[in-house]
Design an enzyme around this catalytic site. Structure first.
Site, PDB file in Angstrom:
ATOM      1  N   CYS A 155      34.213  50.628  14.607  1.00 47.29           N
ATOM      2  CA  CYS A 155      34.713  51.865  13.886  1.00 47.29           C
ATOM      3  C   CYS A 155      36.130  52.304  14.102  1.00 47.29           C
ATOM      4  O   CYS A 155      36.808  52.623  13.231  1.00 47.29           O
ATOM      5  CB  CYS A 155      33.985  52.961  14.540  1.00 47.29           C
ATOM      6  SG  CYS A 155      32.362  52.807  15.087  1.00 47.29           S
ATOM      7  N   ASP A 156      36.767  52.004  15.413  1.00 45.63           N
ATOM      8  CA  ASP A 156      37.978  52.420  15.677  1.00 45.63           C
ATOM      9  C   ASP A 156      39.016  51.445  15.995  1.00 45.63           C
ATOM     10  O   ASP A 156      40.322  52.063  16.209  1.00 45.63           O
ATOM     11  CB  ASP A 156      37.901  53.444  16.959  1.00 45.63           C
ATOM     12  CG  ASP A 156      37.008  54.689  16.633  1.00 45.63           C
ATOM     13  OD1 ASP A 156      36.739  54.949  15.620  1.00 45.63           O
ATOM     14  OD2 ASP A 156      36.403  54.939  17.797  1.00 45.63           O
TER      15      ASP A 156
ATOM     16  N   CYS B 191      33.076  52.386  20.115  1.00 51.61           N
ATOM     17  CA  CYS B 191      32.951  51.386  19.050  1.00 51.61           C
ATOM     18  C   CYS B 191      33.977  50.762  18.432  1.00 51.61           C
ATOM     19  O   CYS B 191      34.975  51.455  17.903  1.00 51.61           O
ATOM     20  CB  CYS B 191      32.385  52.191  18.072  1.00 51.61           C
ATOM     21  SG  CYS B 191      31.850  51.399  16.246  1.00 51.61           S
TER      22      CYS B 191
END
Ligand code: NDP
Length: 305
Positions: A134-135, A131
């Site tokens: 997200c990261d 992701c």
């Protein structure tokens, strides 16, 4: 006889559990052996509203679980192995045990497709990610690889250029599956390099990812690429297999809703990534879980509960 069985314990399932429990339905959550959904695979979640300093994915899921338990949700951390939605009461087999229920909320999510190479599990969260949203911010000025040739890969790669020093898109074929416009945007970006016919054969690095071994599947030439981050964008697989031919799906296996969150089967509701290939965010899944629980509660009341 249960009022409602919730299948899945990611943000959709957990939110459905909170709402169903608060509606006094005493829901049973079949949470799966690997409970908590995709957020259990991430480190910091910085885009879930209400946590200005961010929150660790597993901690967020643990909080949701505590919140659901506080209102009376019951959990079984086992996998659903079979369902029978042929008639009321609906039947759900959790591990070896059949349960009867008036309503079901299916929130079983998807699994990101990965390469299944050795040491993959230990490097997830240590360079391997599923992701970019997200990261991505963890890879400031780093070398990053995105695997895949679809719209997801183009979108993730373009997003990652905000942080990374360089983003290499690796495609196993020589045909781009992404839409022209998204491919062009990635192609025109000076930070993005695109490599065709390239497959990753090994992850390099001890505790953290440091690079990958690659092979050109046309010329058979082998090589290595430096990379602190590798993002899988090679598709998602909806966890809809267990529902067999009992719930309609699209051609990729995503479940289809009929009216609001209800499926074609009366009393079976659907929420989260198992039907949503487009947004796939924790907050949208949580919202969908809320909607499914409200729909299930109303349906049960309309049907004499
Ligand atoms: P796609 O199925 O479109 O693409 C998957 C990519 O992964 C392909 O390039 C495929 O290669 C590759 N792939 C699959 N398995 C492997 C493997 N084992 N090893 C290496 N490569 C592999 O998936 P997406 O997630 O990109 O998109 C899914 C849907 O979501 C699409 O309909 C897309 O349009 C949509 N979407 C829309 C967006 C938007 O509009 N903003 C954003 C993101 C997605 P190959 O071609 O060789 O099979």
């Amino acid at each position: 006889m249960e009022n409602v069985i919730i299948i899945g314990s990611g943000p959709a399932g957990m939110t459905a559990a909170i709402y169903a429990a608060r509606a006094d339905l005493n829901p049973l959550v079949a949470g799966g052996i690997q409970w908590g959904g995709l957020l259990m695979w991430t480190t910091e979640v910085e885009n879930f509203p209400g946590f200005p300093g961010g929150i660790i994915g597993p901690e967020l899921m643990s909080n949701m679980k505590k919140q659901a338990e506080r209102f009376g949700a019951k959990f079984e951390f086992k996998d659903v192995t079979e369902v029978d939605f042929g008639s009321q009461p609906l039947k759900v087999k959790i591990a070896e045990q059949w349960h009867e229920t008036k309503a079901v909320i299916v929130a079983a999510g998807t699994k990101p497709r990965t390469l299944k190479l050795p040491r993959e599990k230990e490097l997830i969260g240590r360079g391997l990610s599923v992701c970019a949203t997200c990261d991505g911010a963890f890879f400031k000025d780093k070398e990053v690889i995105v695997l895949g040739g679809g719209d997801s890969a183009m979108e993730e790669a373009t997003f990652l250029t905000k942080f990374a020093k360089r983003v290499r898109i690796l495609m196993r074929g020589d045909e781009v599956r992404a839409s022209k416009i998204m491919y062009q945007k990635a192609k025109d970006d000076p930070k993005i390099e695109i490599m065709f016919n390239t497959e990753v054969t090994e992850y390099l690095g001890d505790k953290l990812l440091e690079g990958v071994k690659i092979i050109n599947n046309k010329t058979k030439e082998e090589g290595e690429l430096e990379a602190q981050g590798l993002f899988f964008a090679i598709g998602h697989v909806p966890a809809s297999k267990v529902f067999g031919n009992q719930l309609p799906t699209d051609e990729k296996g995503y479940l289809l809703k009929k009216e609001w969150s209800m499926s074609e089967v009366a009393g079976v509701f659907i929420a989260g990534d198992i039907e949503d290939w487009r947004y796939r965010q924790a907050v949208t899944a949580a919202g969908a879980g809320c909607m499914a629980a409200i729909d299930a509660t109303r349906w049960l009341h309309q049907n004499g509960e």
